[in-house]
Motif scaffolding. Structure first.
Motif, PDB file in Angstrom:
ATOM      1  N   VAL A 177      -3.033  -0.633   1.780  1.00  0.00           N
ATOM      2  CA  VAL A 177      -2.624  -1.560   1.908  1.00  0.00           C
ATOM      3  C   VAL A 177      -2.347  -2.694   1.330  1.00  0.00           C
ATOM      4  O   VAL A 177      -1.737  -3.564   0.372  1.00  0.00           O
ATOM      5  CB  VAL A 177      -0.972  -1.000   2.617  1.00  0.00           C
ATOM      6  N   SER A 203      -3.341   5.302  -1.320  1.00  0.00           N
ATOM      7  CA  SER A 203      -2.340   4.427   0.405  1.00  0.00           C
ATOM      8  C   SER A 203      -2.097   3.143  -0.708  1.00  0.00           C
ATOM      9  O   SER A 203      -1.108   2.914  -0.863  1.00  0.00           O
ATOM     10  CB  SER A 203      -3.440   3.648   1.059  1.00  0.00           C
ATOM     11  N   ALA A 207       1.417   1.637  -1.389  1.00  0.00           N
ATOM     12  CA  ALA A 207       1.873   0.334  -1.029  1.00  0.00           C
ATOM     13  C   ALA A 207       2.629  -0.419  -3.125  1.00  0.00           C
ATOM     14  O   ALA A 207       3.151  -1.315  -2.584  1.00  0.00           O
ATOM     15  CB  ALA A 207       1.208  -0.790  -1.133  1.00  0.00           C
TER      16      ALA A 207
END
Length: 368
Positions: A177, A203, A207
């Motif tokens: 992220v 991830s 994000a």
């Protein structure tokens, strides 16, 4: 009083995790005793367990812990017994980077988190039979039923969110992220390419889907992971088991190139392709870590169009701000982290390791 607990000990480089009774020192002034509820398994744990880094073994690893505070040291002010906490990396709190809001670049990050195996003063947090073990891993060593954690490793979290659903936020998720939010910061209409669709890469995809980027490209060799990437927000995928990366990215971007690239594989050949695929003024974030001493060759003239290559540790996150925000996104269903997680009883840690290595499970979470 010292605490006896059960931990997964790595006896030597390449040895399996074996369950063993160990003794935790009593909490120092800035430490807390945490009863573990869940902890994520990360490739960094496997790299250290293999003997690939000079961490002192026998030792106790684990650095994506989640649990409940049982006791605190005399100077701890941020948490109290009964609080639900996530355990992340530790830092000194006093160096220029810590004071500037960048604790992942703490002047003492390597010895405090990855290599030292002990507190900053050299004392041990974990022993067995009177002999010190390598511990204090990321300020926590959470592959144990109880962990002695640095106060700066602890983040108080919403007790209504199941701890097993957010344990991976401590390392892998905040890394992916943070690569997007803290470094790339995509502009409206930009293209983000994520190289590798493991836990960190996916991830980063999630994000990017929460930004104004309009093209989000996931790249991997495993078709099932690319299908999951699409469900998590990727607008395009490239399966490099049968497709060359450079022409595929050129087609997707209309020949312009990528504004941002997140490199999670640790493969220098992939990294080089990512740099070559950048648009003018584009940025590549280096997240994947190959063995120490690894070098990569770059086309220098190709960089002169304003390309940037940025190394990253732990998302460049300020954990007390970042992690509660991510917990809220998980709680609200906007960061569907559960799609990555597979849970295992703590005693099945070696099965979790095997499933992670084989790719069967993207992010194993051990349950206590």
């Amino acid at each position: 009083m010292p605490t006896t607990t059960r931990a997964a000990v790595v006896e030597s480089g390449g040895a399996p995790f074996t369950l063993s009774d160990v003794v935790l020192d009593e909490p120092g002034p800035h430490e807390a005793l945490v009863r573990m509820v869940a902890t994520g398994l990360c490739h960094t744990d496997l790299g250290v367990a293999s003997g690939g880094l000079p961490f002192p073994l026998p030792g106790v690893l684990g650095h994506e812990g989640a649990g409940v505070v049982e006791a605190v040291g005399s100077a701890v002010t941020g948490v109290t017994p009964g609080d639900h906490v996530l355990l992340s990396f530790t830092s000194c709190g006093d160096c220029r980077n810590c004071r500037g809001g960048h604790p992942a670049y703490c002047a003492t990050w390597l010895p405090l988190n990855l290599l030292g195996g002990s507190r900053a003063d050299g004392t041990s947090t974990i022993s067995r039979g009177g002999q010190a073990l390598g511990g204090h891993f990321f300020g926590q060593s959470s592959f144990a039923e109880r962990a002695l954690a640095d106060e700066r490793s602890l983040v108080k979290v919403d007790p209504d969110v199941p701890l097993e659903s957010i344990a991976p936020l401590g390392c892998g998720v905040q890394t992916g992220v943070g690569a997007v939010w803290n470094v790339l910061k995509p502009d409206t209409g930009s293209t983000v390419v994520v190289l590798g669709a493991g836990a960190v890469g996916l991830s980063a995809v999630m994000a990017a889907a929460l930004t104004p980027a309009t093209r989000i490209v996931a790249v991997d060799r495993v078709s099932e992971r690319l299908s999951l990437a699409t469900e998590l927000g990727a607008t395009h995928t490239v399966d490099t088991s049968g497709t060359a990366l450079a022409p595929a990215l050129a087609e997707i971007t209309g020949g312009r190139g990528a504004d941002g690239v997140v490199e999670t594989t640790g493969n220098v050949g992939v990294l080089r392709q990512g740099v070559d695929a950048l648009a003018a003024r584009g940025t590549l974030v280096v997240v994947g870590a190959p063995p120490f001493g690894t070098e990569v060759a770059l086309d220098v003239n190709g960089l002169l169009g304003g390309k940037r290559i940025v190394g990253l540790t732990l998302g460049d996150s300020e954990t007390q701000t970042m992690i509660p925000a991510l917990v809220r996104l998980v709680k609200d269903g906007r960061l569907p982290l559960h799609r990555l997680i597979g849970t295992y009883p703590f005693g099945d840690i070696d099965r979790a390791v095997q499933d992670m290595r084989s790719g069967k499970t993207i992010k194993p979470v051990l349950m206590f």
